[in-house]
Design a protein around this motif. Structure first.
Motif, mmCIF file in Angstrom:
data_model
loop_
_atom_site.group_PDB
_atom_site.id
_atom_site.type_symbol
_atom_site.label_atom_id
_atom_site.label_comp_id
_atom_site.label_asym_id
_atom_site.label_seq_id
_atom_site.Cartn_x
_atom_site.Cartn_y
_atom_site.Cartn_z
ATOM 1 N N ARG A 163 -35.659 -36.905 -26.221
ATOM 2 C CA ARG A 163 -34.323 -36.862 -25.738
ATOM 3 C C ARG A 163 -34.395 -37.055 -23.878
ATOM 4 O O ARG A 163 -33.541 -37.625 -23.484
ATOM 5 N N GLU B 117 -27.836 -24.291 -33.525
ATOM 6 C CA GLU B 117 -28.538 -24.245 -32.483
ATOM 7 C C GLU B 117 -27.706 -23.799 -31.257
ATOM 8 O O GLU B 117 -26.964 -24.392 -30.446
ATOM 9 N N ARG C 97 -24.612 -19.591 -20.068
ATOM 10 C CA ARG C 97 -24.612 -20.352 -18.731
ATOM 11 C C ARG C 97 -24.490 -21.928 -19.354
ATOM 12 O O ARG C 97 -23.882 -22.680 -18.743
ATOM 13 N N VAL D 75 -21.120 -22.734 -20.598
ATOM 14 C CA VAL D 75 -20.131 -22.994 -19.607
ATOM 15 C C VAL D 75 -20.278 -24.559 -18.985
ATOM 16 O O VAL D 75 -19.581 -25.248 -18.735
ATOM 17 N N ALA D 76 -21.545 -24.829 -18.852
ATOM 18 C CA ALA D 76 -22.062 -26.206 -18.378
ATOM 19 C C ALA D 76 -21.764 -27.099 -19.123
ATOM 20 O O ALA D 76 -21.237 -28.247 -18.782
ATOM 21 N N SER E 42 -17.972 -27.931 -18.818
ATOM 22 C CA SER E 42 -17.649 -28.496 -17.508
ATOM 23 C C SER E 42 -18.323 -29.833 -17.399
ATOM 24 O O SER E 42 -17.842 -30.817 -16.976
ATOM 25 N N ALA E 43 -19.442 -30.091 -18.226
ATOM 26 C CA ALA E 43 -19.930 -31.613 -17.962
ATOM 27 C C ALA E 43 -18.910 -32.645 -18.703
ATOM 28 O O ALA E 43 -18.863 -33.632 -18.229
ATOM 29 N N TRP F 207 -29.231 -34.085 -23.295
ATOM 30 C CA TRP F 207 -29.223 -32.884 -22.850
ATOM 31 C C TRP F 207 -28.921 -31.803 -24.188
ATOM 32 O O TRP F 207 -29.195 -30.824 -24.263
ATOM 33 N N ARG G 140 -29.237 -31.490 -30.382
ATOM 34 C CA ARG G 140 -30.258 -30.639 -31.005
ATOM 35 C C ARG G 140 -30.517 -31.266 -32.532
ATOM 36 O O ARG G 140 -31.947 -31.296 -32.978
ATOM 37 N N PRO H 82 -24.581 -10.187 -20.006
ATOM 38 C CA PRO H 82 -24.902 -10.627 -18.505
ATOM 39 C C PRO H 82 -25.720 -9.405 -17.979
ATOM 40 O O PRO H 82 -25.595 -8.248 -18.102
ATOM 41 N N ARG H 83 -26.696 -9.797 -16.991
ATOM 42 C CA ARG H 83 -27.597 -8.804 -16.197
ATOM 43 C C ARG H 83 -26.529 -8.196 -15.271
ATOM 44 O O ARG H 83 -25.996 -8.884 -14.437
ATOM 45 N N VAL I 297 -21.191 -27.054 -13.304
ATOM 46 C CA VAL I 297 -22.492 -27.410 -13.835
ATOM 47 C C VAL I 297 -23.462 -26.798 -13.040
ATOM 48 O O VAL I 297 -24.441 -26.431 -13.531
#
Lengths: 194, 194, 194
Positions: free
Chosen positions: A77, B72, B77, B80-81, B84-85, B118, B121, B193-194, C114
């Motif tokens: 990938r 998968e 994070r 969200v990405a 947004s991407a 990216w 999977r 979340p931490r 992102v």
């Protein structure tokens, strides 16, 4: 040659195809133009252009394999992403070539550095990038000086060629170093898709 | 339905919201325009548009859960990405739609392939992408053929719609496959979340 | 100060250099313009601008070190990528500032999210981002209100400054939180390049 023939052919074809796609974007946006029309063309490019990019890609790959430093393969990938990222930056230069050259250069350089930071693993990878960033623009300067092609007035600040060629070739060289590392270690073949 | 109701609602809303944002960019840049004004509008979109994108998003998600191949999940994070991407690529198509279509298509396709590389999977994720890349443009071709909306002359090379719809929908479909995998495995809820 | 002097100087210089590069792109594209020319200039910027960005960068870094939450260092390549990514988004705002503000804002916001999703690790990192996204635009609103500089009509929808300043500063703040975490933990020094 340290690359097996099919791997060398793959690298040459990847370079030639990427060169064709990017060059077409440059010609369509008048970022560059061919002055010598007395040569065979393929899509928007003089036939010698994808051949030269393919051979340059192969040369960078062979140089990488001769440099010290472990060969760090890309996963399948990542291999695809590395090729696409360089083509995306190439096309980005076409889209922003009409802006003042400091603006297009800042944008292309910052995006290229992100790509380099993602892809570089060894000093040898970086050397390949710096070699491409030197030899590539120099070759294009010679081509422009020979009146074979020209860059638009908004993209000719480096002895007649675009300043952003330097970061573009830098990202290209680092990516090719990783592509060659991947092909040479044979890791693409052993990782079957799920 | 294999998605629990709140997860299905989340997917539908994510799709509708993303569709609204991207479509607004298309309308504002005159990349697309609605010809049939006799329908209720929300922001720059005919009301049916975000509904259709939301339902399409849900459909892709449900299809993913019916395909073989392990689900998968994305981390919070990455979740969200991924959203947004795809919105970023959608907005990118609006910004470059005035360029020659080969240029905008090359740029959008290469960026989309980076996103797909990216996010993908499993083979099932890729199938969802290819399904979206087929059904999405076909649906839009039908809408344009029915004189409900139109694409700008610089973005109508695929039977009246933009060629770059194909890579945009490809990235969308793969991203939605991962969003659905994440929601179905419940992994967003267990990672506090931490 | 919780940062050692050389680390504080590094952060200040990184901020000042990034500010100079991005501001030059803004000025060259007429996204912004200085109205008060009776001050010393450096490149395209009033001298006070890179100083202010450098001090703001240092301030965000110091705030991060005073907030609870583990300091999550970036690797050397990520450190470079984080800086370059923020500069790339900064330059992107210059390139798209002529589009309708909803379009430029949607694109910049989605790209920034992102970057934030990639870089954020702790709640404290996010607080730094939100602090920058509040204080940065407010400071620029004050500067514009004082007739020291102005934003272009296509980029002045937030009380005279660009709406996309909010996501740009958000990405900046989160990145700076991670840069400061990296410098404070000394992790850049102990990881020698291969």
């Amino acid at each position: 040659m340290r690359l097996r023939s099919p791997d060398a052919a793959a690298l040459l074809l990847i370079g030639a195809a990427g060169g064709l796609i990017g060059d077409a974007a440059h010609v369509e946006t008048a970022t560059t133009g061919y002055l010598d029309r007395g040569v065979p063309f393929i899509w928007n490019s003089a036939l010698w252009f994808p051949v030269a990019v393919g051979l340059g890609t192969l040369a960078i790959g062979e140089i990488r394999l001769r440099l010290p430093g472990s060969l760090e393969p890309l996963g399948p990938r990542e291999f695809v992403a590395a090729i696409s990222a360089v083509i995306a930056i190439y096309c980005l230069t076409a889209v922003v070539s009409g802006f003042p050259e400091s603006v297009s250069t800042s944008l292309v350089a910052s995006v290229s550095v992100v790509a380099v930071a993602w892809l570089v693993r060894t000093r040898a990878d970086l050397i390949c990038g710096m070699l491409a960033a030197t030899a590539g623009p120099l070759a294009e300067i010679a081509i422009v000086a020979a009146d074979v092609s020209r860059y638009a007035p908004s993209a000719d600040g480096l002895a007649g060629v675009a300043v952003w060629l330097v970061p573009l070739y830098l990202a290209f060289g680092v990516a090719v170093a990783r592509l060659a590392s991947t092909l040479a270690t044979g890791s693409l073949r052993i990782r079957a898709p799920r």
